[in-house]
Design a protein around this motif. Structure first.
Motif, PDB file in Angstrom:
ATOM      1  N   THR A 199       0.840  -1.187   0.000  1.00  0.00           N
ATOM      2  CA  THR A 199       0.000   0.000   0.000  1.00  0.00           C
ATOM      3  C   THR A 199       0.881   1.244   0.000  1.00  0.00           C
ATOM      4  O   THR A 199       1.805   1.354   0.808  1.00  0.00           O
ATOM      5  CB  THR A 199      -0.911   0.017   1.237  1.00  0.00           C
ATOM      6  OG1 THR A 199      -1.730  -1.158   1.220  1.00  0.00           O
ATOM      7  CG2 THR A 199      -1.796   1.260   1.246  1.00  0.00           C
ATOM      8  N   ASP A 237      -6.548   6.014  -6.380  1.00  0.00           N
ATOM      9  CA  ASP A 237      -6.984   5.620  -5.040  1.00  0.00           C
ATOM     10  C   ASP A 237      -8.497   5.574  -4.917  1.00  0.00           C
ATOM     11  O   ASP A 237      -9.034   4.844  -4.086  1.00  0.00           O
ATOM     12  CB  ASP A 237      -6.442   6.604  -3.989  1.00  0.00           C
ATOM     13  CG  ASP A 237      -4.922   6.601  -3.919  1.00  0.00           C
ATOM     14  OD1 ASP A 237      -4.312   5.601  -4.344  1.00  0.00           O
ATOM     15  OD2 ASP A 237      -4.343   7.602  -3.456  1.00  0.00           O
ATOM     16  N   GLU A 261      -7.300  -1.926  -2.097  1.00  0.00           N
ATOM     17  CA  GLU A 261      -7.854  -1.180  -0.978  1.00  0.00           C
ATOM     18  C   GLU A 261      -8.363   0.204  -1.389  1.00  0.00           C
ATOM     19  O   GLU A 261      -8.660   1.046  -0.538  1.00  0.00           O
ATOM     20  CB  GLU A 261      -6.852  -1.058   0.182  1.00  0.00           C
ATOM     21  CG  GLU A 261      -6.419  -2.414   0.730  1.00  0.00           C
ATOM     22  CD  GLU A 261      -5.400  -2.302   1.859  1.00  0.00           C
ATOM     23  OE1 GLU A 261      -4.721  -1.258   1.960  1.00  0.00           O
ATOM     24  OE2 GLU A 261      -5.296  -3.245   2.641  1.00  0.00           O
TER      25      GLU A 261
END
Length: 593
Positions: A139, A512, A544
């Motif tokens: 991440t 994102d 994510e």
């Protein structure tokens, strides 16, 4: 201790609602497809709209779309309580970018540089699959730390490639065990990016680069941006700098810039116009970008002229030759000789030259176009089409109502009534778009960039600015909708035209968050496959990452079903009682094979 945002999301992303009623709708839709035969309707539009017969000349296209719709509906109806999840792609697709396949382009007959261009028509219809991140993917670090340090496993560049690169790259990047650190005060051919930026400002007659905004420079197109150091500095002084560079299989400039959280996308100066309207940027910058500006009878410079607003600047930095008689020096002189003559034919003037940096300014005087010589570049006639059209041999003159010098433009993202009128937008509609930009739910310390897939007037971007969020937005205007991209760019925002029936020109895992208000309903008439769209969204969304969709109930319910097929956590939220509008919040999991 869990973040309050995560506690909130754990409630939102709860169990899925029952789909038994959706299954009944699917059965009804299958019956309609059987009855009407070749007639086609989008799989989600059929829930809420009436079938309209098409002309016979569209029969083959409609028949193909009916097959796509039927396959999607059959997949949905294969299990009432659980949708069939898509499988994973092979390792060779970890960094896959559709529409950029040089081998396939050559086989299709493209040559003379066109094989390196974007060709979505060459992309075959393969099996749907989900692209997994590389084995060492992590991440990204939170902003602003992630701007200067990235995980080396997140991008396709090896230690051997780094060690074999030029000295400039080594100055700009430090490759450690599993990280790449970017030197914020290094790069290019000067003592540092800050010195280089200050030098450009001084050559423009400014005291420092902090005065760029006062000079009307808010948006910069950085061609061949290296790994984004110049753009990162411009962003730090509140300018919107967009990096474009050609597709690269490894060591990509665009991929590394996006991984740093900087605005970037794949774009080529070869044979086609870039997907931006005329008068899009205040400055176009090229530092050792490798573009042969002296070729193609000046059409590459004409494309720069099309993109520049009146009074805008073209900054060209070419590498110094080590010796006067070297082959490199001869090549540079051969390139610069026509550059000394051609700009006058398009109403540019060379305002400064220092060392290897040249700055031209596009005229802000409309009289220049009427006093040019007969052999100068002609003025364009007709509509300005700018979605991957062929390079044009003519220039846009002052007859356009958007021909306004940058020094006379508003420095605020809130446009005046007169400026809105230029775009045919009423103040009421403009401020309604701003008020209608819902505050998305994801925790913003985990979000560096957002793609607004149906940007309207840029209301979401403005909402982020108003809330002082450290987030930049790629405002995408679908090519089949009303083209409000000129308005968005005039607000100082980043944006691009795009056809959502095609893949977006970026690398996997580069955004994102994805946001779309009304896009699914808009695409209902475009004969696109909804699953193709969701698989593409999954490709460009990082693990994510978040998806926020706002649309009609029928579109949202089918979108939720597709979200489960690509393994997203999803929940539908009713945010307006009595309305048929719903909000779909999704999160992409961190999946590995």
């Amino acid at each position: 201790m869990r973040s309050p945002w995560l506690n909130k999301l754990s409630v939102i992303l709860g169990p899925r609602p029952p789909v038994s009623w959706l299954f009944l709708c699917v059965v009804s839709l299958l019956a309609l497809i059987t009855v009407f035969g070749s007639s086609s309707s989008s799989s989600f539009d059929s829930v809420t709209s009436t079938w309209v017969p098409e002309n016979y000349k569209n029969y083959r296209r409609l028949k193909k779309q009916a097959a796509i719709d039927y396959f999607e509906l059959r997949t949905l109806s294969s299990g009432a309580s659980r949708q069939r999840e898509l499988g994973f792609c092979g390792k060779e697709r970890e960094n896959y970018v559709p529409c950029y396949n040089v081998t396939a382009n050559l086989l299709s007959g493209f040559k003379d540089g066109e094989e390196f261009d974007r060709h979505c028509e060459v992309v075959g219809q393969g099996k749907w699959c989900l692209i997994c991140p590389p084995k060492d993917y992590k991440t990204p670090l939170q902003w602003p730390a992630g701007r200067d340090v990235i995980w080396s496993g997140n991008v396709k560049i090896t230690k051997d490639q780094f060690l074999s690169s030029g000295s400039m790259t080594k100055r700009m990047m430090l490759l450690e065990e599993n990280q790449i650190a970017f030197q914020s005060d290094a790069g290019l051919t000067f003592d540092g990016v800050k010195d280089y930026s200050r030098q450009i400002a001084e050559m423009m007659g400014l005291g420092s680069d902090s005065e760029f905004l006062q000079a009307g420079v808010r948006t910069v197109l950085d061609i061949g941006c290296g790994f984004g150091s110049f753009g990162a500095h411009l962003v730090s002084i509140k300018l919107m700098a967009l990096c474009i560079a050609g597709y690269e299989a490894t060591g990509s400039q665009v991929q590394l810039a996006l991984e740093r959280g900087l605005p970037a996308m794949i774009g080529n100066f070869i044979t086609r116009q870039l997907p931006y309207p005329s008068f899009s940027f205040d400055m176009v910058h090229c530092a050792q970008c490798g573009i042969p500006w002296d070729k193609k009878e000046g059409m590459l410079l004409i494309e720069v002229d099309r993109l520049l607003k009146p009074g805008g600047y073209f900054v060209l930095t070419s590498p110094k030759s080590k010796s006067h008689g070297s082959a490199t020096g001869t090549k540079i002189r051969n390139m610069l000789t026509p550059l000394e003559q051609f700009p006058e034919k398009i109403c540019w003037s060379l305002i400064a030259q220092q060392d290897e940096t040249f700055i031209w300014q596009k005229t802000a005087d409309s009289q220049c176009y009427s006093s040019r010589k007969q052999n100068d570049v002609p003025l364009c006639k007709g509509h300005d089409a700018s979605y991957y059209q062929a390079l044009s041999p003519c220039i846009i003159g002052p007859s356009s109502k958007r021909w306004i010098p940058i020094q006379n433009r508003s420095s605020s993202s809130e446009l005046s009534s007169a400026e809105l009128a230029l775009h045919g937008v009423s103040p009421e509609d403009f401020f309604e778009d701003l008020q209608g930009a819902e505050d998305p739910l994801p925790p913003f310390n985990m979000v560096r960039n957002v793609m607004d897939m149906n940007a309207h007037y840029g209301g979401l971007n403005a909402a982020f600015l108003e809330e002082k969020k450290s987030v930049w937005v790629m405002n995408v205007v679908p090519v089949t909708s009303r083209n409000m991209l000129p308005l968005i760019l005039d607000r100082g925002f980043s944006g691009v035209l795009h056809d959502w029936c095609e893949p977006f020109p970026t690398y996997p895992r580069t955004y994102d968050m994805l946001h779309a208000n009304g896009l699914l309903s808009h695409l209902s008439s475009e004969r696109c496959s909804l699953m193709d769209l969701f698989v593409e969204m999954d490709r460009i969304l990082r693990p994510e990452g978040w998806v926020v969709l706002y649309d009609k109930l029928g579109a949202i319910e089918l979108a939720r079903a597709h979200a489960t097929q690509i393994r997203w956590g999803a929940r539908v939220i009713d945010i307006q009682n009595g309305s048929d509008q719903r909000l779909l919040i999704c999160q992409k999991p961190f999946l590995t094979k």
